[in-house]
Design an enzyme around this catalytic site. Structure first.
Site, PDB file in Angstrom:
ATOM      1  N   LYS A 286      34.178 -15.250  59.807  1.00 17.67           N
ATOM      2  CA  LYS A 286      33.427 -14.493  60.811  1.00 17.67           C
ATOM      3  C   LYS A 286      33.492 -12.993  60.543  1.00 17.67           C
ATOM      4  O   LYS A 286      32.571 -12.248  60.903  1.00 17.67           O
ATOM      5  CB  LYS A 286      33.942 -14.802  62.217  1.00 17.67           C
ATOM      6  CG  LYS A 286      33.341 -16.082  62.795  1.00 17.67           C
ATOM      7  CD  LYS A 286      33.672 -17.256  61.918  1.00 17.67           C
ATOM      8  CE  LYS A 286      32.951 -18.530  62.189  1.00 17.67           C
ATOM      9  NZ  LYS A 286      33.352 -19.601  61.261  1.00 17.67           N
TER      10      LYS A 286
ATOM     11  N   GLY B  10      47.704 -20.811  60.216  1.00 16.83           N
ATOM     12  CA  GLY B  10      47.061 -21.875  59.460  1.00 16.83           C
ATOM     13  C   GLY B  10      45.789 -21.452  58.757  1.00 16.83           C
ATOM     14  O   GLY B  10      45.534 -20.266  58.515  1.00 16.83           O
TER      15      GLY B  10
ATOM     16  N   ALA C  17      38.820 -25.756  65.252  1.00 17.70           N
ATOM     17  CA  ALA C  17      40.048 -25.090  65.683  1.00 17.70           C
ATOM     18  C   ALA C  17      40.295 -25.275  67.172  1.00 17.70           C
ATOM     19  O   ALA C  17      41.422 -25.554  67.609  1.00 17.70           O
ATOM     20  CB  ALA C  17      39.981 -23.600  65.327  1.00 17.70           C
TER      21      ALA C  17
ATOM     22  N   VAL D  74      31.897 -29.539  50.304  1.00 14.51           N
ATOM     23  CA  VAL D  74      31.469 -30.902  50.612  1.00 14.51           C
ATOM     24  C   VAL D  74      32.364 -31.562  51.654  1.00 14.51           C
ATOM     25  O   VAL D  74      32.391 -32.785  51.785  1.00 14.51           O
ATOM     26  CB  VAL D  74      31.428 -31.762  49.332  1.00 14.51           C
ATOM     27  CG1 VAL D  74      30.361 -31.267  48.383  1.00 14.51           C
ATOM     28  CG2 VAL D  74      32.791 -31.800  48.649  1.00 14.51           C
ATOM     29  N   GLY D  75      33.099 -30.754  52.403  1.00 18.15           N
ATOM     30  CA  GLY D  75      33.943 -31.311  53.447  1.00 18.15           C
ATOM     31  C   GLY D  75      35.422 -31.076  53.199  1.00 18.15           C
ATOM     32  O   GLY D  75      35.819 -30.428  52.225  1.00 18.15           O
ATOM     33  N   ARG D  76      36.239 -31.608  54.105  1.00 24.83           N
ATOM     34  CA  ARG D  76      37.677 -31.408  54.034  1.00 24.83           C
ATOM     35  C   ARG D  76      38.389 -32.750  54.192  1.00 24.83           C
ATOM     36  O   ARG D  76      37.841 -33.690  54.776  1.00 24.83           O
ATOM     37  CB  ARG D  76      38.135 -30.430  55.131  1.00 24.83           C
ATOM     38  CG  ARG D  76      37.538 -29.043  54.943  1.00 24.83           C
ATOM     39  CD  ARG D  76      37.933 -28.091  56.072  1.00 24.83           C
ATOM     40  NE  ARG D  76      39.351 -27.769  56.057  1.00 24.83           N
ATOM     41  CZ  ARG D  76      39.904 -26.850  55.290  1.00 24.83           C
ATOM     42  NH1 ARG D  76      39.168 -26.170  54.438  1.00 24.83           N
ATOM     43  NH2 ARG D  76      41.206 -26.605  55.373  1.00 24.83           N
TER      44      ARG D  76
ATOM     45  N   ILE E  49      30.414 -25.134  56.637  1.00 29.82           N
ATOM     46  CA  ILE E  49      31.148 -24.164  55.821  1.00 29.82           C
ATOM     47  C   ILE E  49      30.250 -23.565  54.743  1.00 29.82           C
ATOM     48  O   ILE E  49      30.182 -22.346  54.559  1.00 29.82           O
ATOM     49  CB  ILE E  49      32.398 -24.816  55.201  1.00 29.82           C
ATOM     50  CG1 ILE E  49      33.376 -25.246  56.293  1.00 29.82           C
ATOM     51  CG2 ILE E  49      33.081 -23.855  54.223  1.00 29.82           C
ATOM     52  CD1 ILE E  49      34.550 -26.070  55.779  1.00 29.82           C
TER      53      ILE E  49
ATOM     54  N   HIS F 143      20.230 -10.427  84.837  1.00 32.10           N
ATOM     55  CA  HIS F 143      19.094  -9.920  84.063  1.00 32.10           C
ATOM     56  C   HIS F 143      19.368  -8.477  83.657  1.00 32.10           C
ATOM     57  O   HIS F 143      19.883  -7.702  84.457  1.00 32.10           O
ATOM     58  CB  HIS F 143      17.814  -9.984  84.907  1.00 32.10           C
ATOM     59  CG  HIS F 143      16.639  -9.313  84.273  1.00 32.10           C
ATOM     60  ND1 HIS F 143      15.895  -9.922  83.285  1.00 32.10           N
ATOM     61  CD2 HIS F 143      16.094  -8.086  84.476  1.00 32.10           C
ATOM     62  CE1 HIS F 143      14.924  -9.104  82.909  1.00 32.10           C
ATOM     63  NE2 HIS F 143      15.020  -7.980  83.624  1.00 32.10           N
TER      64      HIS F 143
END
Length: 579
Positions: free
Chosen positions: A156, A145, A428, A378-380, A291, A552
């Site tokens: 990424k 997808g 996702a 501006v979005g989906r 995004i 640590h």
């Protein structure tokens, strides 16, 4: 008239509690405010006090029983008073209550068609196959997808290349790594992105084979609630049926009706931004959401001049305000310009590439910005237009499918998951979680989707991640809360990695100190946030985080310090709160 003793809500996230010990027995006199029963929820134990004077005339919930919030525990009334046999909110414990219940057995010979092979669809398909279903997945393009092909993973990849460039340029000299002539090989950046996507999508194909999942290339649309018409790439159409359907068609980039936008070839969406052949010298980003700003950070690190225009007076509304301030400050240091309250009016042609005309609401004057490329972010919107929801009678709001917590639509044999559903996070990992919930319910295993533990990760520089309530949301809901903060500048590992830029912030309930939210900006925030998600799921308190030894030197120590700070016990920073 007798007074009911009800299970209290000992913390915002509590759903049920165990009756650990009755401190009074039937027939005992009690006074208002006197402890009468101990309740345990995970590691938190509290005493429930009597609300009135009287006699404990009846115990309904027995020791060891799990009772939901507001469930009936017993009655206080006058001595000798009787009450009806009111049922407890949970059934009485069976003699073998300590033994775990037998797991629900999945239905056999169930056929399921999954429409869409993204992170929701392919996970749903694999889980369904594990449970014994006969599974077919229909997808018109490719496995994985948007996420694996033109979304999460490719973005990424670019950000990793950008992060490496930034570290060498901005930090290399200070840590003794002198490199001359560092430059971006942009075609290689894109090639690396494509190679990673291909490996992952190929892996899904292998998983389908291993799980005996049938993959059908084509587009699907409902003929009715029990039939799909599937059109293959060669134009042929065949009808397919199954016992149940899972709609996992995701979302697509929204294109706003801005004059001139569609006519300019230099205006691109996120898909276009991930497939450029040449690194642009300048880019205007329309939209200050996740995004847009992730891509802005990547290209800014590569050397592109970035200008962000946003209609609202803020960016990244999903994050806690303290995180946003740090993130925006860093992006400005990267050279990114922000123009807020600056809605776009039109896009015009320009010798450079494109000219974005805006209305600056602060001055009520028209301003414009020119760049080689304009990224529209501006979005989906839901990708459901082609599947003919109406033919199946599926309830939706402008294409967003209405589902319950089992991911079931109003049509009993049809489920929907991921970005195409109404009112859920468009991420996702939420789609994957929904996919498992949907097919488990189809196969007869009760499951519920719970978004409380859903983390939001924003891969700007530095990374930001959030789970649970923000401070702004806690105020809006009128919740009494405490806050713990610890700066990354006080953490050794963060100092090494990025100079100590960032913060950890914890929101906890004031009365019981249960973790309500965790917010991180700094190195590896997206990896660390799962500690906060786990804390919320397990109803942990800040004391539980403090009692957990954190290794640590790691950035995780900052999370424990933030928990300590909420109680005025911070070790590696002067305390301002009362101890």
């Amino acid at each position: 008239m007798a007074t009911e003793i009800l299970m209290p809500q000992l913390g915002l996230t509590m759903e049920e509690g165990e009756v650990t010990k009755w401190l009074k027995k039937e027939g005992d006199a009690v006074k208002a405010g006197e402890p009468i029963v101990e309740i345990t929820t995970d590691k938190l134990t509290n005493e429930v006090n009597a609300e009135v004077d009287g006699t404990l005339i009846k115990i309904v919930a027995q020791e060891g029983e799990d009772i939901p919030v507001k469930g009936l525990l017993g009655y206080i009334g006058k001595a000798g008073e009787t009450v009806g046999a009111a049922p407890a909110a949970a059934p009485a414990a069976a003699p073998a209550a300590a033994a775990p219940a037998a797991p629900a057995q999945p239905k056999k010979d169930t056929s399921i068609i999954v429409i869409g092979a993204g992170p929701g669809g392919y996970v749903a398909a694999i889980r369904a196959s594990q449970l014994g279903a006969k599974v077919t997945v229909i997808d018109e393009k490719y496995l994985g997808g948007t996420c694996l092909n033109i979304g999460c993973i490719p973005t990424k990849c670019l950000l990793h290349s950008a992060e490496l460039i930034s570290e060498i340029k901005d930090q290399g000299k200070d840590i003794g790594v002198d490199v001359e002539g560092v430059k971006v090989n942009f075609p290689q950046v894109i090639k690396h992105k494509n190679e990673i996507s291909h490996k992952l999508t190929s892996g899904i194909g292998g998983l389908f084979k291993a799980n005996k999942i049938k993959h059908v290339e084509g587009t699907a649309s409902f003929v009715d609630s029990k039939t799909l018409a599937v059109k293959s790439p060669d134009g042929k159409t065949e009808n397919m049926t199954a016992d149940a359907y899972v709609i996992a068609t995701g979302s697509i980039n929204a294109i706003p009706p801005i004059p001139g936008l569609k006519d300019n070839p230099n205006c691109i969406d996120s898909t276009g931004a991930l497939s450029l052949e040449k690194l642009p010298k300048s880019m205007v980003v329309i939209g200050g959401g996740v995004i847009g700003l992730e891509i802005a950070c990547a290209y800014a690190a590569f050397g592109t001049k970035i200008t962000v225009v946003e209609a609202l007076d803020h960016v990244l509304p999903m994050l806690d305000g303290d995180l946003t301030k740090i993130g925006v400050a860093h992006m400005k240091k990267m050279g990114i310009e922000f123009h807020l309250e600056c809605p776009v009016q039109s896009v015009e042609n320009s010798a450079v590439g494109a000219k974005v005309v805006c209305l600056d609401k602060k001055t009520n004057k028209e301003v414009s910005f020119e760049a080689e490329k304009v990224l529209v972010a501006v979005g989906r919107r839901p990708n459901t237009k082609s599947i003919n929801l109406e033919a199946a009678g599926i309830e939706n709001q402008k294409g967003r499918i209405v589902v319950n917590d089992q991911m079931q639509t109003n049509v009993p044999n049809i489920y929907a998951i991921g970005d195409c559903v109404l009112g859920k996070a468009q991420l996702a990992h939420t789609a994957s979680a929904m996919g498992e919930v949907a097919v488990e319910n189809i196969m007869g295993i009760p499951a519920v989707y719970d978004e409380r533990t859903n983390p939001t990760c924003v891969y700007i520089e530095p990374e930001a991640a959030s789970v649970g309530l923000t401070e702004e949301k806690a105020k809006e809901l009128g919740i009494d809360y405490i806050v713990g903060k610890f700066p990354m500048s006080g953490n050794g590992k963060a100092l090494i990695m990025n100079g100590g830029e960032g913060i950890v912030k914890i929101i906890a309930g004031k009365e019981y100190n249960e973790v309500l939210g965790m917010h991180i900006i700094g190195p590896r925030a997206s990896d660390l946030i799962c500690e906060g998600a786990l804390a919320i799921e397990a109803e942990l308190t800040v004391e539980d985080l403090i009692a957990t030894i954190h290794s640590h030197p790691t950035v995780t120590e900052a999370m424990r310090e933030a928990a300590l700070d909420s109680l005025g016990r911070c070790i590696h920073m002067p305390n301002k709160k009362k101890k």
